[in-house]
Motif scaffolding. Sequence first.
Motif, PDB file in Angstrom:
ATOM      1  N   SER A 131      -9.422   0.729  -5.319  1.00  0.00           N
ATOM      2  CA  SER A 131     -10.657   0.009  -5.025  1.00  0.00           C
ATOM      3  C   SER A 131     -11.142   0.322  -3.615  1.00  0.00           C
ATOM      4  N   LYS A 132     -12.348  -0.110  -3.341  1.00  0.00           N
ATOM      5  CA  LYS A 132     -12.936   0.060  -2.013  1.00  0.00           C
ATOM      6  C   LYS A 132     -12.091  -0.677  -0.971  1.00  0.00           C
ATOM      7  N   ARG A 133     -11.624  -1.855  -1.328  1.00  0.00           N
ATOM      8  CA  ARG A 133     -10.803  -2.658  -0.412  1.00  0.00           C
ATOM      9  C   ARG A 133      -9.465  -1.977  -0.126  1.00  0.00           C
ATOM     10  N   THR A 134      -8.852  -1.398  -1.134  1.00  0.00           N
ATOM     11  CA  THR A 134      -7.582  -0.691  -0.932  1.00  0.00           C
ATOM     12  C   THR A 134      -7.788   0.500  -0.018  1.00  0.00           C
ATOM     13  N   LEU A 135      -8.878   1.218  -0.212  1.00  0.00           N
ATOM     14  CA  LEU A 135      -9.181   2.356   0.654  1.00  0.00           C
ATOM     15  C   LEU A 135      -9.376   1.883   2.092  1.00  0.00           C
ATOM     16  N   GLN A 136     -10.054   0.763   2.256  1.00  0.00           N
ATOM     17  CA  GLN A 136     -10.247   0.206   3.595  1.00  0.00           C
ATOM     18  C   GLN A 136      -8.902  -0.167   4.223  1.00  0.00           C
ATOM     19  N   SER A 137      -8.013  -0.728   3.438  1.00  0.00           N
ATOM     20  CA  SER A 137      -6.675  -1.085   3.942  1.00  0.00           C
ATOM     21  C   SER A 137      -5.899   0.154   4.382  1.00  0.00           C
ATOM     22  N   LEU A 138      -6.014   1.231   3.620  1.00  0.00           N
ATOM     23  CA  LEU A 138      -5.339   2.480   3.992  1.00  0.00           C
ATOM     24  C   LEU A 138      -5.894   3.013   5.310  1.00  0.00           C
ATOM     25  N   ARG A 139      -7.196   2.878   5.496  1.00  0.00           N
ATOM     26  CA  ARG A 139      -7.821   3.294   6.765  1.00  0.00           C
ATOM     27  C   ARG A 139      -7.363   2.406   7.905  1.00  0.00           C
ATOM     28  N   ASP A 140      -7.483   1.093   7.713  1.00  0.00           N
ATOM     29  CA  ASP A 140      -7.179   0.127   8.775  1.00  0.00           C
ATOM     30  C   ASP A 140      -5.728   0.210   9.235  1.00  0.00           C
ATOM     31  N   SER A 141      -4.826   0.479   8.305  1.00  0.00           N
ATOM     32  CA  SER A 141      -3.400   0.554   8.644  1.00  0.00           C
ATOM     33  C   SER A 141      -3.019   1.915   9.235  1.00  0.00           C
ATOM     34  N   GLY A 142      -3.946   2.855   9.216  1.00  0.00           N
ATOM     35  CA  GLY A 142      -3.669   4.182   9.761  1.00  0.00           C
ATOM     36  C   GLY A 142      -2.920   5.089   8.807  1.00  0.00           C
ATOM     37  N   VAL A 143      -2.765   4.644   7.570  1.00  0.00           N
ATOM     38  CA  VAL A 143      -2.036   5.436   6.583  1.00  0.00           C
ATOM     39  C   VAL A 143      -2.844   6.668   6.164  1.00  0.00           C
ATOM     40  N   LEU A 144      -4.158   6.507   6.065  1.00  0.00           N
ATOM     41  CA  LEU A 144      -5.021   7.609   5.647  1.00  0.00           C
ATOM     42  C   LEU A 144      -6.049   7.890   6.747  1.00  0.00           C
TER      43      LEU A 144
END
Length: 98
Positions: free
Chosen positions: A50-63
Amino acid sequence: MTEVFDMLLTLAQDIKTIKAYLLNFHKSRLEQFSDEWIDGQVVMQTLHISKRTLQSLRDSGVLPYSRINGKFYYKVSDMEALLESNYSPSKSKHYGDK
């Protein structure tokens, strides 16, 4: 008869040349693909997130990402690295073993 044989040899050589060209083209496309940038929509569709999961990956620095005018872009090689780092090989040697 020798004319036909000569034509077949020439044709075989031409096929080898075309095959070498196609293999080289395929390799160069694979190299280009690994440096390619894609947008968030493609990432979400590819990873089925989801869009939220993608945002979480960005925010956490994972992606890692790049942002231009409010739109996010991601390297395909970074997505591949993320998938590889989370890869869990099967515990059984053969699919379907219990």
